[in-house]
Design a protein around this motif. Structure first.
Motif, PDB file in Angstrom:
ATOM      1  N   SER A 108     -41.893  -3.178   6.548  1.00 25.22           N
ATOM      2  CA  SER A 108     -41.295  -2.055   7.276  1.00 25.22           C
ATOM      3  C   SER A 108     -42.270  -0.930   7.586  1.00 25.22           C
ATOM      4  O   SER A 108     -41.869   0.112   8.079  1.00 25.22           O
ATOM      5  CB  SER A 108     -40.094  -1.502   6.485  1.00 25.22           C
ATOM      6  N   GLU A 109     -43.558  -1.138   7.335  1.00 20.53           N
ATOM      7  CA  GLU A 109     -44.544  -0.129   7.724  1.00 20.53           C
ATOM      8  C   GLU A 109     -44.628  -0.101   9.253  1.00 20.53           C
ATOM      9  O   GLU A 109     -44.906  -1.138   9.869  1.00 20.53           O
ATOM     10  CB  GLU A 109     -45.916  -0.508   7.143  1.00 20.53           C
ATOM     11  N   PRO A 110     -44.374   1.062   9.881  1.00 13.82           N
ATOM     12  CA  PRO A 110     -44.467   1.078  11.347  1.00 13.82           C
ATOM     13  C   PRO A 110     -45.838   0.573  11.823  1.00 13.82           C
ATOM     14  O   PRO A 110     -46.867   1.039  11.367  1.00 13.82           O
ATOM     15  CB  PRO A 110     -44.239   2.549  11.685  1.00 13.82           C
ATOM     16  N   GLY A 111     -45.807  -0.392  12.704  1.00 13.58           N
ATOM     17  CA  GLY A 111     -47.027  -1.038  13.192  1.00 13.58           C
ATOM     18  C   GLY A 111     -47.181  -2.453  12.680  1.00 13.58           C
ATOM     19  O   GLY A 111     -47.855  -3.272  13.289  1.00 13.58           O
ATOM     20  N   GLY A 139     -31.739  -1.939   4.682  1.00 13.56           N
ATOM     21  CA  GLY A 139     -32.229  -0.815   5.457  1.00 13.56           C
ATOM     22  C   GLY A 139     -32.680   0.345   4.595  1.00 13.56           C
ATOM     23  O   GLY A 139     -31.924   1.281   4.356  1.00 13.56           O
ATOM     24  N   ALA A 140     -33.897   0.263   4.079  1.00 13.84           N
ATOM     25  CA  ALA A 140     -34.503   1.364   3.333  1.00 13.84           C
ATOM     26  C   ALA A 140     -35.995   1.079   3.260  1.00 13.84           C
ATOM     27  O   ALA A 140     -36.413   0.142   2.592  1.00 13.84           O
ATOM     28  CB  ALA A 140     -33.917   1.478   1.930  1.00 13.84           C
ATOM     29  N   ILE A 200     -38.265   2.536   1.738  1.00 15.13           N
ATOM     30  CA  ILE A 200     -38.840   2.734   0.409  1.00 15.13           C
ATOM     31  C   ILE A 200     -38.624   1.509  -0.493  1.00 15.13           C
ATOM     32  O   ILE A 200     -39.294   1.369  -1.518  1.00 15.13           O
ATOM     33  CB  ILE A 200     -38.295   4.043  -0.218  1.00 15.13           C
ATOM     34  N   ARG A 233     -47.185  14.965  19.600  1.00 14.67           N
ATOM     35  CA  ARG A 233     -45.890  14.311  19.685  1.00 14.67           C
ATOM     36  C   ARG A 233     -45.891  13.017  18.857  1.00 14.67           C
ATOM     37  O   ARG A 233     -44.941  12.719  18.140  1.00 14.67           O
ATOM     38  CB  ARG A 233     -45.611  14.013  21.165  1.00 14.67           C
ATOM     39  N   ALA A 234     -46.978  12.251  18.965  1.00 14.53           N
ATOM     40  CA  ALA A 234     -47.081  10.998  18.207  1.00 14.53           C
ATOM     41  C   ALA A 234     -47.043  11.284  16.706  1.00 14.53           C
ATOM     42  O   ALA A 234     -46.345  10.605  15.944  1.00 14.53           O
ATOM     43  CB  ALA A 234     -48.363  10.270  18.581  1.00 14.53           C
ATOM     44  N   ARG A 236     -43.628  12.161  15.613  1.00 15.89           N
ATOM     45  CA  ARG A 236     -42.741  10.992  15.492  1.00 15.89           C
ATOM     46  C   ARG A 236     -42.990  10.251  14.170  1.00 15.89           C
ATOM     47  O   ARG A 236     -42.065   9.767  13.526  1.00 15.89           O
ATOM     48  CB  ARG A 236     -42.940  10.038  16.675  1.00 15.89           C
ATOM     49  N   ILE A 237     -44.271  10.192  13.778  1.00 14.38           N
ATOM     50  CA  ILE A 237     -44.603   9.544  12.509  1.00 14.38           C
ATOM     51  C   ILE A 237     -44.023  10.350  11.343  1.00 14.38           C
ATOM     52  O   ILE A 237     -43.388   9.800  10.441  1.00 14.38           O
ATOM     53  CB  ILE A 237     -46.137   9.377  12.382  1.00 14.38           C
ATOM     54  N   GLN A 257     -41.541  12.366  11.344  1.00 15.80           N
ATOM     55  CA  GLN A 257     -40.072  12.259  11.396  1.00 15.80           C
ATOM     56  C   GLN A 257     -39.607  11.009  10.651  1.00 15.80           C
ATOM     57  O   GLN A 257     -38.599  11.031   9.942  1.00 15.80           O
ATOM     58  CB  GLN A 257     -39.681  12.189  12.875  1.00 15.80           C
ATOM     59  N   PHE A 258     -40.364   9.924  10.810  1.00 14.33           N
ATOM     60  CA  PHE A 258     -40.029   8.679  10.115  1.00 14.33           C
ATOM     61  C   PHE A 258     -40.086   8.858   8.599  1.00 14.33           C
ATOM     62  O   PHE A 258     -39.153   8.489   7.876  1.00 14.33           O
ATOM     63  CB  PHE A 258     -40.984   7.562  10.559  1.00 14.33           C
ATOM     64  N   HIS A 279     -37.271  10.897   7.304  1.00  4.93           N
ATOM     65  CA  HIS A 279     -36.032  10.109   7.297  1.00  4.93           C
ATOM     66  C   HIS A 279     -35.984   9.166   6.108  1.00  4.93           C
ATOM     67  O   HIS A 279     -34.924   8.923   5.529  1.00  4.93           O
ATOM     68  CB  HIS A 279     -35.933   9.318   8.609  1.00  4.93           C
ATOM     69  N   CYS A 325     -36.875   9.153  -0.240  1.00  2.00           N
ATOM     70  CA  CYS A 325     -35.688   8.830  -1.058  1.00  2.00           C
ATOM     71  C   CYS A 325     -35.069  10.080  -1.650  1.00  2.00           C
ATOM     72  O   CYS A 325     -33.938  10.057  -2.115  1.00  2.00           O
ATOM     73  CB  CYS A 325     -36.039   7.810  -2.140  1.00  2.00           C
TER      74      CYS A 325
END
Lengths: 430, 192
Positions: free
Chosen positions: A94-97, A176-177, A179, A337-338, A341-342, A344-345, A348, A351
């Motif tokens: 789940s690491e973005p990328g 869906g987590a 962490i 902005r990029a 967005r990171i 923000q993730f 979110h 924990c």
């Protein structure tokens, strides 16, 4: 589901050899391709011998931290310990990328099952769990079929492959987590709790799932094990470098002509992967920044892309290999902005246990959003630097540190972007 | 399913089924049927204690009903000898459990960094326009719920959209109307 891998480019196909071949998902056809030979060999070996081969191969964890796999296994208690031991395969990608484990799971499920069984034998586990992220629904019928077939044909369960050794395997699906991908968070989630990480020590090898000795390994790590057992440590070392041997699945995304998965020997220059293998940036635009190892790693500038793609090479360049997931941003990208967005993730996905992380990631996101909307102040830059300090090394897990790497490197390397937004309400992107 | 479910994968069945979602407020008991009791036993047999069966059983509740109600949480608590509060605290931690019914098509649009760089925000905007909804809200006809998702793990095929259990990859804002039309047609075909 699209298939990303390309055999017509200069890639090395060890892990990805049978990706894209639908029939290779099935047990009988997998056996025709040499499947389960590594396990057959491992069944004739003592656990310590298996650990030694993997140590000698130099295989390092592919989940992000790069810890030597054989050494991790050697931390497990020995034969004199009569507690149950467990293996957890971390398939909570789940690491973005990053999007490599999904490819192993959906194309070569038996490779992973075999890797799990070899690892389980090496650490004296009698039960292995594959913890897979909830969103990967399309993978489940493929993996479940492979596991059920392996049980039916004696590659899992009692007396594996006619030997006296037995081991179970269970597929466990998350919900869906992000962490839950952190190893102690994963263990908590598997135990039916909130995926809240805990302080180490005790390390999982002493106190893991159900309070018992446990090893957590990434999908790609375990998938590399069967070929090492089959062919030997020296064979594996013909790829890569002394400290970073073998091959790696690269997940290339962002502004690229040919984004996708490519298996490469470790050590080739990053720019070769991005410009030769992935065909460079669309429409001839220039690159502005690259995050090389997934969203929790530091930005590199265009003149830093010569670095070699090893654990050491990327560290030397001021970033990290991470999950080998370069995210490419061309000159039209607003880096503020990029970065927002990171951040923000991570806000979110915090924990919420540690105050610094819960409040800090949120605060970073708010400040970046305010600057983006033209309401920034020059002192915000100092506040962001201060937050980087507060978020580093002060929390139970490294989620807070993860936001610092992209944030601090963006402040250091692209300060002009921040100043343009704050002072002139404009952007330096073209 | 004709083949018998092996216990090793009994807790690993996909749980966002189109035929269950969008069915209003279906909230069938989980363990009163033979099938439900069998699933419970198979799942429990894979763990040395009761509590690790919690996520697999919450997954089962959603597979069965399309969402996880307070009643279902209480039923699971009873089956595992946990308190309802404990089950609730776990269920609310994980984003994939629908704590209230969603539309027949749950459309999750990734806007995380790789998708963000490939117009993910515009794709989200377009889905909201085409379905006439706001984020998280279900359309009046009960067909669509659109939400912004965090990374779905398919970053090389941005923008990535998950519709119930399926991945739709390389989505551009221009492709959105056709995707939504196809969902309409599917829903109408089945209703006919």
């Amino acid at each position: 589901m699209a298939f990303p891998h390309r055999h017509d480019l200069e890639t090395t196909t060890l892990l990805s050899r049978h990706m894209g071949e639908e029939e290779a998902r099935h047990l009988d056809t997998w056996l025709e391709r040499g499947g389960y030979e590594g396990l057959r060999k491992a069944l004739t070996m003592e656990p310590e011998e298996i650990v030694q081969v993997v140590k000698d191969s130099g295989l390092r964890g592919r989940g992000g931290a790069g810890f030597p796999t054989g050494m991790k296994w050697s931390f497990m208690p020995g034969a004199d310990d009569d507690r149950p031991h467990y293996l957890c395969c971390n398939a909570d990608e789940s690491e973005p990328g990053a999007f490599k484990d999904r490819e192993v799971l959906r194309w070569s499920p038996h490779l992973l099952i075999e890797g799990c069984m070899i690892a389980a034998r090496a650490i004296r586990a009698r039960h292995a769990y594959i913890y897979i992220r909830g969103e990967f629904f399309p993978v489940l019928p493929i993996l479940n079929r492979a596991v059920s077939d392996a049980y039916r044909e004696g590659y899992l369960g009692e007396g594996i492959m006619g030997s006296g050794w037995s081991c179970d395997l269970t597929v466990h699906v998350g919900a869906g987590a992000y962490i839950a991908g952190e190893e102690t968070g994963l263990m908590a989630s598997l135990e039916g709790r909130r995926a809240e990480p805990r302080v180490k020590p005790p390390f999982p090898a002493q106190v893991g799932i159900f309070g018992q000795p446990t090893t957590v390994n990434n999908v790609e790590t375990l998938a590399a094990v069967p070929m090492i057992l089959t062919n030997g440590a020296e064979w594996y070392r013909q790829w890569g470098t002394e400290k970073s041997p073998g091959t790696k699945l690269w997940c290339c995304s962002g502004h690229l002509n040919r984004p996708g998965n490519y298996e490469m020997a470790l050590g080739v220059p990053l720019k070769d992967i991005l410009f030769d293998v992935c065909g460079g940036i669309p429409e001839g635009r220039a690159v502005r920044a690259v995050i090389p190892g997934g969203s929790s790693t530091a930005y590199l500038t265009p003149d830093e892309l010569d670095c070699e793609t090893t654990y050491e090479g990327l560290k030397e360049a001021g970033s990290s290999l991470g999950t080998a997931s370069p995210i490419v941003m061309d000159e039209s990208t607003c880096l503020l902005r990029a970065t927002r967005r990171i951040a923000q993730f991570y806000a979110h996905e915090s924990c919420g246990q540690c105050v610094q992380c819960r409040e800090g990631t949120e605060w970073v996101t708010e400040i970046l959003t305010r600057i983006e909307h033209g309401d920034g102040r020059m002192e915000d830059i100092d506040t962001l630097y201060d937050l980087c300090e507060q978020l580093t090394g002060r929390t139970i897990c490294v989620l807070a540190d993860s936001v610092v790497f992209p944030l601090k490197s963006s402040l250091d390397k692209f300060r002009d972007e921040y100043e343009a937004h704050i002072l002139r309400d404009t952007c330096t992107a073209t | 399913m004709s083949e018998e479910l092996h216990p090793s994968v009994a807790g690993a069945q996909p749980y966002m089924r189109e035929e269950r979602q969008g069915s209003g407020t279906t909230d069938e008991p989980l363990f009163e049927s033979d099938e439900g009791r069998e699933r419970l036993e198979k799942i429990r047999s894979r763990y040395p204690s009761a509590r690790p069966a919690l996520l697999p059983l919450l997954n089962y509740a959603q597979e069965k009903n399309g969402w996880v109600s307070t009643r279902a949480m209480e039923e699971i608590a009873g089956a595992l000898d946990l308190t309802p509060a404990c089950v609730h605290s776990v269920a609310t931690f994980y984003t994939m459990y629908n704590k209230r019914p969603v539309g027949r098509y749950l459309i999750q649009v990734c806007t995380n960094i790789s998708c963000h760089l490939n117009r993910g925000d515009d794709v989200l905007e377009r889905f909201l326009e085409e379905t006439g909804t706001r984020p998280g809200e279900t359309s009046e006809n009960g067909l669509f719920t659109v939400v912004e998702a965090e990374c779905l793990g398919a970053c090389g095929f941005a923008t990535v959209v998950q519709i119930n259990e399926d991945y739709v990859e390389n989505v551009t804002p221009e492709k959105v109307p056709d995707i939504v039309d196809a969902l309409w047609a599917r829903a109408e075909g089945r209703d006919a």
